[in-house]
Design a protein around this motif. Structure first.
Motif: not given
Length: 310
Positions: A8-15, A29
């Motif tokens: 699990t990570s975050i990219e530009q505010g998306f999970r 995403v």
């Protein structure tokens, strides 16, 4: 055992949820139509998923948006059509009904280290399901199911829709049976919908397998090969040895779409698109090309593709 696990990570505010094998990583995403935003070799670091060269390259879309207004990043799913069209008195949207929806991953599948979601389509009476897992050979396996919840037979097209990076030395590897492509459009000189081009060299000195199209820079082309006996397509880099391969059962998915963009919109990418029919419009597939599939009422069709990076 090849599977490392779910991340699990975050990219530009998306999970972002990920799967990793011993040699490769896949990131998706769920909120953005189940979009796969990264396919990366852990051996070489090669990133196969293309995205726009801007810092804010992910954003939400809504029903009614055109695909051209989407991020266009990485891999989408297109069902029950690719091109917008009117079928059975229904207005089917550009690139289908699932790419702009928010997907909700199944907790039971996550516990099995799979990324799976089911979606009820709003216009057609289909339920679409995709599950991604890591196979014993380390490949990412995409398992699909399409269920007709209506009381009438339902026609459909499904297309895998990956926009992939192009790097110097990349070459397409298609089965020997692919000797021609039937065009469904493009931009540039000598491109006309419905034309049949020889593959891989439709014109002297122009090599489709090297990612070349008429009108470079600025040209693009979309064509289809099939029905196929062998479901396979790959991109191999002659300089680095990096290779991405798709495999599938051609009895279930008999066509391969090929998209090459060499500058349209300022972008350079290509796509190998296993698909159940052709061309991109379900209406044209039914009325002109006669290459589409039907799900009987109350029944489910299933298919799979394998994606490996070496």
């Amino acid at each position: 055992m090849n599977l490392v696990g779910v991340s699990t990570s975050i990219e530009q505010g998306f999970r972002v949820r990920g799967l990793r094998s011993a040699t490769a990583e896949l990131l998706m995403v769920p909120e953005l139509g189940g979009r796969i935003i990264s396919l990366r070799s852990l051996k070489s670091g090669r990133e196969w998923c293309w995205h726009q060269p801007r810092p804010d390259w992910l954003w939400r879309n809504a029903a009614g948006d055109t695909f051209g207004d989407s991020p266009q990043a990485g891999i989408d799913e297109c069902v029950p059509t690719v091109a917008a069209c009117r079928v059975l008195e229904r207005e089917l949207p550009d690139h289908g009904e699932v790419w702009f929806q928010s997907w909700h991953l199944e907790a039971e599948a996550l516990a099995r280290q799979e990324l799976a979601a089911s979606l009820r389509l709003a216009i057609t009476p289909f339920t679409f399901r995709r599950a991604i897992r890591v196979g014993e050979d380390g490949a990412f396996i995409f398992d699909y199911a399409l269920t007709n919840g209506g009381d009438q037979p339902e026609p459909y097209l499904w297309s895998f829709h990956p926009l992939l990076t192009l790097e110097p030395g990349d070459r397409l590897e298609l089965p020997a049976e692919v000797r021609s492509l039937r065009l469904d459009g493009g931009l540039g000189t000598a491109i006309a919908r419905g034309d049949v081009w020889a593959y891989p060299e439709p014109f002297p000195g122009l090599r489709l397998d090297a990612g070349e199209v008429p009108g470079m820079p600025g040209g693009c082309v979309k064509g289809f090969a099939g029905p196929l006996e062998i479901g396979r397509g790959a991109i191999r880099n002659e300089q680095t040895g990096d290779r991405l391969e798709l495999r599938w059962d051609a009895a279930d998915v008999p066509f391969l779409g090929l998209w090459i963009n060499r500058g349209h919109g300022g972008f350079h990418h290509l796509a190998l698109e296993p698909c159940t029919g052709a061309p991109d419009s379900l209406l044209e597939a039914m009325e002109s090309w006669h290459q589409y599939r039907v799900v009987p009422p109350g029944e489910t069709v299933r298919w799979s593709i394998s994606l490996s990076m070496t």
